[in-house]
Write a protein that holds these residues in place. Sequence first.
Motif, PDB file in Angstrom:
ATOM      1  N   VAL A  47       0.842  -1.193   0.000  1.00  0.00           N
ATOM      2  CA  VAL A  47       0.000   0.000   0.000  1.00  0.00           C
ATOM      3  C   VAL A  47       0.876   1.241   0.000  1.00  0.00           C
ATOM      4  O   VAL A  47       1.889   1.292   0.700  1.00  0.00           O
ATOM      5  N   VAL A  48       0.483   2.253  -0.778  1.00  0.00           N
ATOM      6  CA  VAL A  48       1.144   3.553  -0.756  1.00  0.00           C
ATOM      7  C   VAL A  48       0.249   4.509   0.028  1.00  0.00           C
ATOM      8  O   VAL A  48      -0.965   4.524  -0.147  1.00  0.00           O
ATOM      9  N   ASN A  49       0.851   5.270   0.931  1.00  0.00           N
ATOM     10  CA  ASN A  49       0.165   6.287   1.721  1.00  0.00           C
ATOM     11  C   ASN A  49       0.755   7.642   1.374  1.00  0.00           C
ATOM     12  O   ASN A  49       1.965   7.768   1.180  1.00  0.00           O
ATOM     13  N   TYR A  50      -0.101   8.662   1.325  1.00  0.00           N
ATOM     14  CA  TYR A  50       0.344  10.016   1.003  1.00  0.00           C
ATOM     15  C   TYR A  50      -0.652  10.992   1.623  1.00  0.00           C
ATOM     16  O   TYR A  50      -1.719  10.589   2.107  1.00  0.00           O
ATOM     17  N   GLN A  51      -0.331  12.251   1.608  1.00  0.00           N
ATOM     18  CA  GLN A  51      -1.191  13.262   2.209  1.00  0.00           C
ATOM     19  C   GLN A  51      -2.499  13.370   1.423  1.00  0.00           C
ATOM     20  O   GLN A  51      -2.474  13.628   0.211  1.00  0.00           O
ATOM     21  N   PRO A  52      -3.659  13.170   2.091  1.00  0.00           N
ATOM     22  CA  PRO A  52      -4.937  13.288   1.379  1.00  0.00           C
ATOM     23  C   PRO A  52      -5.077  14.647   0.697  1.00  0.00           C
ATOM     24  O   PRO A  52      -4.660  15.668   1.228  1.00  0.00           O
ATOM     25  N   GLY A  53      -5.659  14.629  -0.499  1.00  0.00           N
ATOM     26  CA  GLY A  53      -5.859  15.849  -1.267  1.00  0.00           C
ATOM     27  C   GLY A  53      -4.693  16.186  -2.186  1.00  0.00           C
ATOM     28  O   GLY A  53      -4.768  17.142  -2.943  1.00  0.00           O
ATOM     29  N   THR A  54      -3.623  15.415  -2.115  1.00  0.00           N
ATOM     30  CA  THR A  54      -2.460  15.667  -2.961  1.00  0.00           C
ATOM     31  C   THR A  54      -2.270  14.512  -3.948  1.00  0.00           C
ATOM     32  O   THR A  54      -2.952  13.493  -3.872  1.00  0.00           O
ATOM     33  N   LEU A  55      -1.354  14.689  -4.854  1.00  0.00           N
ATOM     34  CA  LEU A  55      -0.937  13.676  -5.839  1.00  0.00           C
ATOM     35  C   LEU A  55      -2.075  13.137  -6.700  1.00  0.00           C
ATOM     36  O   LEU A  55      -1.962  12.061  -7.279  1.00  0.00           O
ATOM     37  N   ARG A  56      -3.169  13.871  -6.800  1.00  0.00           N
ATOM     38  CA  ARG A  56      -4.307  13.452  -7.624  1.00  0.00           C
ATOM     39  C   ARG A  56      -3.850  13.310  -9.078  1.00  0.00           C
ATOM     40  O   ARG A  56      -3.291  14.237  -9.648  1.00  0.00           O
ATOM     41  N   GLY A  57      -4.041  12.136  -9.656  1.00  0.00           N
ATOM     42  CA  GLY A  57      -3.654  11.872 -11.033  1.00  0.00           C
ATOM     43  C   GLY A  57      -2.213  11.411 -11.207  1.00  0.00           C
ATOM     44  O   GLY A  57      -1.824  11.028 -12.309  1.00  0.00           O
ATOM     45  N   LEU A  99       4.212  17.133  -8.310  1.00  0.00           N
ATOM     46  CA  LEU A  99       4.387  16.425  -7.031  1.00  0.00           C
ATOM     47  C   LEU A  99       4.128  17.441  -5.930  1.00  0.00           C
ATOM     48  O   LEU A  99       5.036  18.122  -5.471  1.00  0.00           O
ATOM     49  N   ASP A 100       2.871  17.560  -5.526  1.00  0.00           N
ATOM     50  CA  ASP A 100       2.462  18.592  -4.595  1.00  0.00           C
ATOM     51  C   ASP A 100       2.526  18.176  -3.129  1.00  0.00           C
ATOM     52  O   ASP A 100       1.871  18.751  -2.279  1.00  0.00           O
ATOM     53  N   THR A 101       3.328  17.161  -2.835  1.00  0.00           N
ATOM     54  CA  THR A 101       3.620  16.770  -1.458  1.00  0.00           C
ATOM     55  C   THR A 101       4.975  16.077  -1.441  1.00  0.00           C
ATOM     56  O   THR A 101       5.430  15.558  -2.455  1.00  0.00           O
ATOM     57  N   ASN A 102       5.603  16.087  -0.295  1.00  0.00           N
ATOM     58  CA  ASN A 102       6.858  15.348  -0.145  1.00  0.00           C
ATOM     59  C   ASN A 102       6.648  14.148   0.767  1.00  0.00           C
ATOM     60  O   ASN A 102       7.601  13.554   1.240  1.00  0.00           O
ATOM     61  N   GLN A 103       5.385  13.809   1.019  1.00  0.00           N
ATOM     62  CA  GLN A 103       5.057  12.689   1.893  1.00  0.00           C
ATOM     63  C   GLN A 103       4.548  11.514   1.077  1.00  0.00           C
ATOM     64  O   GLN A 103       3.497  11.598   0.445  1.00  0.00           O
ATOM     65  N   LEU A 104       5.304  10.442   1.094  1.00  0.00           N
ATOM     66  CA  LEU A 104       4.949   9.215   0.394  1.00  0.00           C
ATOM     67  C   LEU A 104       5.537   8.081   1.201  1.00  0.00           C
ATOM     68  O   LEU A 104       6.734   8.081   1.493  1.00  0.00           O
ATOM     69  N   SER A 105       4.707   7.126   1.610  1.00  0.00           N
ATOM     70  CA  SER A 105       5.228   5.991   2.376  1.00  0.00           C
ATOM     71  C   SER A 105       4.585   4.705   1.872  1.00  0.00           C
ATOM     72  O   SER A 105       3.505   4.727   1.279  1.00  0.00           O
ATOM     73  N   LEU A 106       5.254   3.600   2.104  1.00  0.00           N
ATOM     74  CA  LEU A 106       4.783   2.288   1.692  1.00  0.00           C
ATOM     75  C   LEU A 106       4.609   1.409   2.914  1.00  0.00           C
ATOM     76  O   LEU A 106       5.422   1.460   3.844  1.00  0.00           O
ATOM     77  N   ASP A 107       3.552   0.604   2.916  1.00  0.00           N
ATOM     78  CA  ASP A 107       3.286  -0.361   3.988  1.00  0.00           C
ATOM     79  C   ASP A 107       2.947  -1.705   3.395  1.00  0.00           C
ATOM     80  O   ASP A 107       2.399  -1.787   2.296  1.00  0.00           O
ATOM     81  N   ILE A 108       3.243  -2.748   4.163  1.00  0.00           N
ATOM     82  CA  ILE A 108       2.781  -4.101   3.818  1.00  0.00           C
ATOM     83  C   ILE A 108       1.723  -4.469   4.833  1.00  0.00           C
ATOM     84  O   ILE A 108       1.945  -4.366   6.047  1.00  0.00           O
TER      85      ILE A 108
END
Length: 112
Positions: A47-57, A99-108
């Motif tokens: 799963v990729v997690n990022y700041q809601p409202g950003t990275l749309r598209g 890239l309107d955020t610098n927050q991107l994380s991955l989880d298993i």
Amino acid sequence: GINIQATVPVSCSVRFLPDPSVAPIGDALRLGSVREFCNSSSGYRLVVNYQPGTLRGATVLVGDDRVVLDGSGQAVITQSSGARARVRTLEVIPGQAGLDTNQLSLDILVTA
């Protein structure tokens, strides 16, 4: 005779291996690699997690798997039906907002 039985605990992890120089590849930016490991026989979701409202598209690519982000803050990149260990490239194709955020994380997440 001797009867030996062992129970192995479930262990899953994902690790980002950054590329020292973020390199453009066509429209994509190669960020580095992802090392994923999970010994769960029932499988897992990456799963990729990022700041809601950003990275749309924006499109996140992990190896051959890709997902277009909808701005919700979370998306499933891939699902495995069993245990697996592998290293794959991580790339991002920016959406119209860049890239309107610098927050991107991955989880298993282990599949139940």
